[in-house]
Design an enzyme around this catalytic site. Structure first.
Site, PDB file in Angstrom:
ATOM      1  N   ASP A  11     153.749  48.943 162.447  1.00  0.00           N
ATOM      2  CA  ASP A  11     154.164  50.200 163.072  1.00  0.00           C
ATOM      3  C   ASP A  11     155.365  50.714 162.289  1.00  0.00           C
ATOM      4  O   ASP A  11     155.969  49.988 161.495  1.00  0.00           O
ATOM      5  CB  ASP A  11     154.562  49.951 164.537  1.00  0.00           C
ATOM      6  N   SER A  12     155.726  51.965 162.548  1.00  0.00           N
ATOM      7  CA  SER A  12     156.902  52.544 161.916  1.00  0.00           C
ATOM      8  C   SER A  12     158.188  51.833 162.333  1.00  0.00           C
ATOM      9  O   SER A  12     159.200  51.955 161.661  1.00  0.00           O
ATOM     10  CB  SER A  12     156.996  54.023 162.285  1.00  0.00           C
ATOM     11  N   CYS A  74     150.596  52.009 164.984  1.00  0.00           N
ATOM     12  CA  CYS A  74     151.290  53.302 165.046  1.00  0.00           C
ATOM     13  C   CYS A  74     150.254  54.428 165.172  1.00  0.00           C
ATOM     14  O   CYS A  74     149.327  54.500 164.354  1.00  0.00           O
ATOM     15  CB  CYS A  74     152.093  53.466 163.757  1.00  0.00           C
ATOM     16  N   GLU A 153     163.677  54.335 173.452  1.00  0.00           N
ATOM     17  CA  GLU A 153     164.531  53.372 172.743  1.00  0.00           C
ATOM     18  C   GLU A 153     165.878  53.210 173.441  1.00  0.00           C
ATOM     19  O   GLU A 153     166.487  52.150 173.412  1.00  0.00           O
ATOM     20  CB  GLU A 153     164.694  53.794 171.276  1.00  0.00           C
ATOM     21  N   CYS A 183     151.174  57.680 171.731  1.00  0.00           N
ATOM     22  CA  CYS A 183     152.332  57.266 170.938  1.00  0.00           C
ATOM     23  C   CYS A 183     152.770  55.916 171.478  1.00  0.00           C
ATOM     24  O   CYS A 183     152.744  55.690 172.696  1.00  0.00           O
ATOM     25  CB  CYS A 183     153.468  58.283 171.075  1.00  0.00           C
ATOM     26  N   HIS A 185     155.518  54.592 172.036  1.00  0.00           N
ATOM     27  CA  HIS A 185     156.663  54.520 172.943  1.00  0.00           C
ATOM     28  C   HIS A 185     156.339  54.987 174.373  1.00  0.00           C
ATOM     29  O   HIS A 185     157.065  54.673 175.301  1.00  0.00           O
ATOM     30  CB  HIS A 185     157.804  55.398 172.425  1.00  0.00           C
TER      31      HIS A 185
HETATM   32  N1  DGL Z   1     155.127  54.659 166.302  1.00  0.00           N
HETATM   33  C1  DGL Z   1     155.048  56.106 166.283  1.00  0.00           C
HETATM   34  C2  DGL Z   1     153.693  56.552 166.851  1.00  0.00           C
HETATM   35  O1  DGL Z   1     153.048  55.862 167.628  1.00  0.00           O
HETATM   36  C3  DGL Z   1     156.188  56.735 167.038  1.00  0.00           C
HETATM   37  C4  DGL Z   1     157.537  56.628 166.352  1.00  0.00           C
HETATM   38  C5  DGL Z   1     157.586  57.371 165.024  1.00  0.00           C
HETATM   39  O2  DGL Z   1     157.595  58.614 165.011  1.00  0.00           O
HETATM   40  O3  DGL Z   1     157.587  56.706 164.010  1.00  0.00           O
HETATM   41  O4  DGL Z   1     153.242  57.599 166.524  1.00  0.00           O
END
Ligand code: DGL
Length: 265
Positions: A11-12, A74, A153, A183, A185
């Site tokens: 993931d990012s 992600c 977060e 997403c 989060h």
């Molecule tokens: N992990 C990213 C997503 O699910 C969210 C956070 C980001 O923008 O990197 O799209």
């Protein structure tokens, strides 16, 4: 391919831990190797080209660690990078969009589905395309909700700020009976989102659906590990392991222990 290899997940940053949590819940015996690209987060505001390049670099890294299956945890990376990853690597690669879209298409009765995600995910139209490929009659209303990421977060997931953001973002979602949390989060904000949408709207957690897909694919490929001891958890990040471990606790729902910092590429 050895069944004893790990499942790779990336993931990012920390968000993909919500997906990892579901994978561990359903497949506790599998070893997992997670990479959070914390030096380059967020992906949601970056171009598709950049996110694809980052995703290719991370996949190369995870493949060198010996994995039997890759989960692109992600949503933004899943929305734009899967074709390039599948072209370069032959191992099974699972993104979070298809499983979430499949569940949404199977759930909606009103044939009106909402999708929320980062700017990148919504701009790609990936959820809408996947849902319409399954059921063209479904109307899809999509909306980027970028503030949900820092709120999750910060741990502001069910207070007046989260509810105010949710009611502002979700005001266009009238008539949907199914809302995809597109997403990593957003599952943390389920309470605030549900309070705005009401109890008749079903929230789809792409992470839960992805974990089911992981088991299905491992079974199909003959790669399920079976009843071995609880799997080993390995975490890599590209920056600030301390923050990853402390904030990640809420995303994973259990203690992470240790994360090692690595350079990518
Ligand atoms: N992990 C990213 C997503 O699910 C969210 C956070 C980001 O923008 O990197 O799209």
């Amino acid at each position: 391919m050895s069944i004893n290899k790990a499942i790779g997940v990336f993931d990012s940053g920390i968000g993909g831990l919500t997906v990892l949590k579901e994978i561990i819940k359903l497949s506790p015996h599998e070893d997992t190797i997670y990479l959070g690209d914390t030096a380059r987060v967020p992906y949601g505001t970056k171009s598709a080209e950049t996110v694809t390049r980052y995703s290719l670099e991370i996949t190369d890294f995870l493949v060198t660690k010996g994995i039997k299956l890759l989960v692109v945890a992600c949503n933004t990376a899943s929305a734009v990078a899967l074709p390039a990853l599948r072209e370069k690597h032959s191992l099974p690669i699972i993104g979070v969009i298809e499983p979430g879209a499949r569940k949404a298409a199977a759930t909606t009765q009103t044939k009106k589905v909402g999708v929320i995600g980062t700017e990148g995910t919504i701009k790609s139209g990936a959820y809408e395309k996947a849902i319409k490929a399954l059921a063209p009659e479904i109307e899809v209303i999509s909306k980027p909700c970028p503030l949900f990421v820092p709120l999750a977060e910060e741990g502001w997931t069910d207070n007046e700020v989260a509810r105010a953001a949710a009611s502002r973002y979700l005001e266009d979602m009238k008539g949907v009976d199914t809302l995809v949390l597109g997403c990593t989060h957003y599952p943390l904000l389920k309470g605030a989102i549900a309070s705005v949408m009401g109890r008749n709207v079903r929230l789809i957690d792409s992470g839960e659906e992805t974990a089911l897909e992981v088991r299905r694919v491992l079974g199909k490929e003959g790669l399920l590990r079976g009843l071995s001891p609880t799997g080993k958890r390995t975490f890599y990040v590209t920056d600030n392991p301390e923050r990853f471990v402390s904030v990640g606790l809420r995303f994973l729902g259990s203690v992470l222990g240790h994360a090692e910092r690595v350079e990518i590429p």
